[in-house]
Design a protein around this motif. Structure first.
Motif, PDB file in Angstrom:
ATOM      1  N   MET A 208     -28.768  13.701 -16.697  1.00  0.00           N
ATOM      2  CA  MET A 208     -29.874  13.692 -17.648  1.00  0.00           C
ATOM      3  C   MET A 208     -30.992  14.625 -17.195  1.00  0.00           C
ATOM      4  SD  MET A 208     -31.009  12.599 -20.506  1.00  0.00           S
ATOM      5  CE  MET A 208     -29.971  11.187 -20.876  1.00  0.00           C
ATOM      6  N   ARG A 209     -31.219  14.660 -15.887  1.00  0.00           N
ATOM      7  CA  ARG A 209     -32.280  15.521 -15.370  1.00  0.00           C
ATOM      8  C   ARG A 209     -31.944  16.989 -15.610  1.00  0.00           C
ATOM      9  NH1 ARG A 209     -34.253  14.210  -9.473  1.00  0.00           N
ATOM     10  NH2 ARG A 209     -34.835  12.330 -10.639  1.00  0.00           N
ATOM     11  N   ASP A 210     -30.646  17.370 -15.425  1.00  0.00           N
ATOM     12  CA  ASP A 210     -30.239  18.754 -15.676  1.00  0.00           C
ATOM     13  C   ASP A 210     -30.422  19.122 -17.144  1.00  0.00           C
ATOM     14  OD1 ASP A 210     -29.681  19.363 -13.108  1.00  0.00           O
ATOM     15  OD2 ASP A 210     -27.509  19.147 -13.264  1.00  0.00           O
ATOM     16  N   GLU A 211     -30.137  18.172 -18.041  1.00  0.00           N
ATOM     17  CA  GLU A 211     -30.308  18.432 -19.474  1.00  0.00           C
ATOM     18  C   GLU A 211     -31.775  18.678 -19.798  1.00  0.00           C
ATOM     19  OE1 GLU A 211     -28.302  15.574 -22.034  1.00  0.00           O
ATOM     20  OE2 GLU A 211     -27.077  14.979 -20.303  1.00  0.00           O
TER      21      GLU A 211
ATOM     22  N   LEU B  83     -28.204  26.685 -27.110  1.00  0.00           N
ATOM     23  CA  LEU B  83     -28.724  25.669 -26.199  1.00  0.00           C
ATOM     24  C   LEU B  83     -27.951  24.368 -26.346  1.00  0.00           C
ATOM     25  CD1 LEU B  83     -30.763  24.700 -24.126  1.00  0.00           C
ATOM     26  CD2 LEU B  83     -32.374  24.246 -25.993  1.00  0.00           C
ATOM     27  N   ALA B  84     -27.605  24.005 -27.577  1.00  0.00           N
ATOM     28  CA  ALA B  84     -26.849  22.767 -27.805  1.00  0.00           C
ATOM     29  C   ALA B  84     -25.463  22.848 -27.182  1.00  0.00           C
ATOM     30  CB  ALA B  84     -26.746  22.505 -29.308  1.00  0.00           C
TER      31      ALA B  84
ATOM     32  N   LYS C 290     -24.188  20.571 -24.012  1.00  0.00           N
ATOM     33  CA  LYS C 290     -22.978  19.741 -24.123  1.00  0.00           C
ATOM     34  C   LYS C 290     -22.051  20.002 -22.945  1.00  0.00           C
ATOM     35  CE  LYS C 290     -19.268  18.483 -27.316  1.00  0.00           C
ATOM     36  NZ  LYS C 290     -18.699  18.701 -28.666  1.00  0.00           N
ATOM     37  N   LEU C 291     -21.867  21.275 -22.606  1.00  0.00           N
ATOM     38  CA  LEU C 291     -21.012  21.607 -21.469  1.00  0.00           C
ATOM     39  C   LEU C 291     -21.615  21.075 -20.173  1.00  0.00           C
ATOM     40  CD1 LEU C 291     -18.412  23.184 -20.717  1.00  0.00           C
ATOM     41  CD2 LEU C 291     -19.878  25.159 -20.245  1.00  0.00           C
ATOM     42  N   LEU C 292     -22.938  21.119 -20.071  1.00  0.00           N
ATOM     43  CA  LEU C 292     -23.622  20.627 -18.883  1.00  0.00           C
ATOM     44  C   LEU C 292     -23.441  19.116 -18.749  1.00  0.00           C
ATOM     45  CD1 LEU C 292     -25.466  21.914 -16.668  1.00  0.00           C
ATOM     46  CD2 LEU C 292     -27.425  21.160 -18.034  1.00  0.00           C
ATOM     47  N   THR C 293     -23.533  18.412 -19.879  1.00  0.00           N
ATOM     48  CA  THR C 293     -23.376  16.950 -19.866  1.00  0.00           C
ATOM     49  C   THR C 293     -21.980  16.546 -19.412  1.00  0.00           C
ATOM     50  OG1 THR C 293     -24.966  16.764 -21.680  1.00  0.00           O
ATOM     51  CG2 THR C 293     -23.529  14.868 -21.275  1.00  0.00           C
TER      52      THR C 293
ATOM     53  N   MET D 109     -13.686  21.966 -27.734  1.00  0.00           N
ATOM     54  CA  MET D 109     -14.812  21.115 -27.352  1.00  0.00           C
ATOM     55  C   MET D 109     -16.147  21.687 -27.804  1.00  0.00           C
ATOM     56  SD  MET D 109     -16.059  20.131 -23.522  1.00  0.00           S
ATOM     57  CE  MET D 109     -17.777  19.680 -23.225  1.00  0.00           C
ATOM     58  N   LEU D 110     -16.300  23.023 -27.684  1.00  0.00           N
ATOM     59  CA  LEU D 110     -17.590  23.656 -27.986  1.00  0.00           C
ATOM     60  C   LEU D 110     -17.693  24.166 -29.420  1.00  0.00           C
ATOM     61  CD1 LEU D 110     -18.117  25.644 -24.661  1.00  0.00           C
ATOM     62  CD2 LEU D 110     -18.991  23.381 -25.281  1.00  0.00           C
ATOM     63  N   GLY D 111     -16.590  24.086 -30.149  1.00  0.00           N
ATOM     64  CA  GLY D 111     -16.664  24.432 -31.563  1.00  0.00           C
ATOM     65  C   GLY D 111     -15.964  25.708 -31.954  1.00  0.00           C
TER      66      GLY D 111
END
Length: 334
Positions: free
Chosen positions: A1-4, A20-21, A25-28, A40-42
């Motif tokens: 959560m902190r990285d997001e 950014l979205a 998502k990849l970061l999460t 996954m990313l669209g």
């Protein structure tokens, strides 16, 4: 959560909301198998957008581990985005300069066809760095009465003790040299030494909080303007009397607003006015005419006008309006 949260704080407004979205998502998820990333990313385009900007990279796999698309940490992602933006801006800049060159060529042909003469004699686009540097240093020799410069201290490389600056020529009092510097020039230890050296050589220097561009202007004959922030990869040499005259007026307007270099705290020099002149100045700043000021102060109109002349000379301005504005900026009146 902190990285997001860090990612949003660093990248929001720098990249598109869509990118950014996808990155968030990849970061999460802390990455995903490379072959699953488009799903996954669209889309494959989303994967390309992340990897081309350095916001993600493919980690090679092994015999039992497939390659993974992993996100870069938010700070490194920002560095990658900025590097990509820099490359894009440089490409756009080159296209801009090419367009200017072609426009100049078209205008020259049109002028020749109508008998107006070649425009390249009035406006010339210079893109050779060595030529721009030569013009920057030698243009001052064209001055016969006035040498005017604007400097916002936007440079291609950091200023160091070994950085060279064009010395101010000795004009033996025949040429008046005036320069307006962005305030941060005087805040840099080497910048302030440069200004002090120029002032010692006879230059009149003033400061403004912000200056939009660099400029060098000799009399009302020729001017050198930047086409890029530093002006070193593209510049405009102007000999058109109409344009140079307008640039001269622009300089004079900034000169009236600027604060003399060397004033206490660089901003609010103590007023040299007498108490009577200070009162005249306050009434003048209210927009009152000479006759009203004379009645209020029980002075003759001629005496009031003498005081106004002295006030304008102390402020270095030519008009009543400019006197009031300059006095407020210098803290002589509130």
């Amino acid at each position: 959560m902190r990285d997001e949260e860090t990612a949003r704080r660093l990248l929001e407004g720098v990249v598109s909301d869509e990118l950014l979205a996808v990155y968030t998502k990849l970061l999460t998820e802390d990455g995903c198998p490379h072959d699953e990333a488009p799903s996954m990313l669209g889309s494959p385009d989303a994967v390309e957008a992340l990897t081309s900007r350095g916001m993600a990279h493919v980690r090679p796999g092994g015999p039992a581990v497939p390659p993974r698309l992993v996100p870069a940490p938010p700070d490194l992602a920002l560095q990658g985005v900025l590097a990509d933006l820099g490359r894009r801006l440089m490409a756009e800049q080159e296209r801009l300069l090419a367009g200017h060159r072609r426009l100049s060529e078209v205008n020259s042909v049109s002028a020749a066809a109508t008998g107006d003469g070649p425009l390249e004699q009035l406006v010339e686009i210079v893109t050779d760095r060595a030529e721009i540097s030569r013009l920057s240093y030698s243009l001052i020799n064209a001055a016969r009465h006035d040498w005017l410069t604007l400097d916002n201290y936007v440079l291609e490389t950091p200023v160091e003790e070994t950085t060279g600056f064009a010395p101010l020529p000795v004009f033996e009092g025949e040429v008046r040299c005036r320069a307006i510097y962005e305030t941060r020039c005087a805040e840099h230890p080497i910048g302030v030494k440069t200004i002090e050296a120029a002032v010692k050589a006879g230059e009149q220097a003033r400061l403004l909080p912000r200056i939009g561009m660099k400029m060098k202007l000799a009399d009302e004959a020729v001017a050198l303007l930047p086409l890029t922030p530093t002006g070193m990869s593209g510049a405009l040499l102007v000999r058109s009397p109409v344009i140079v005259g307008a640039l001269r007026e622009y300089f004079e307007m900034l000169w009236e607003r600027a604060v003399p270099f060397g004033s206490p705290d660089g901003n609010a020099p103590s007023s040299p006015l007498t108490s009577t002149q200070a009162t005249v100045l306050r009434l003048l700043a209210q927009g009152l005419p000479d006759e009203v000021i004379a009645r209020r102060m029980d002075l003759s109109v001629n005496t009031v006008r003498r005081h106004i002349t002295a006030i304008r000379e102390a402020l270095g301005v030519d008009t009543r309006f400019a006197a009031g504005a300059a006095a407020v900026r210098r803290g002589w009146i509130e």
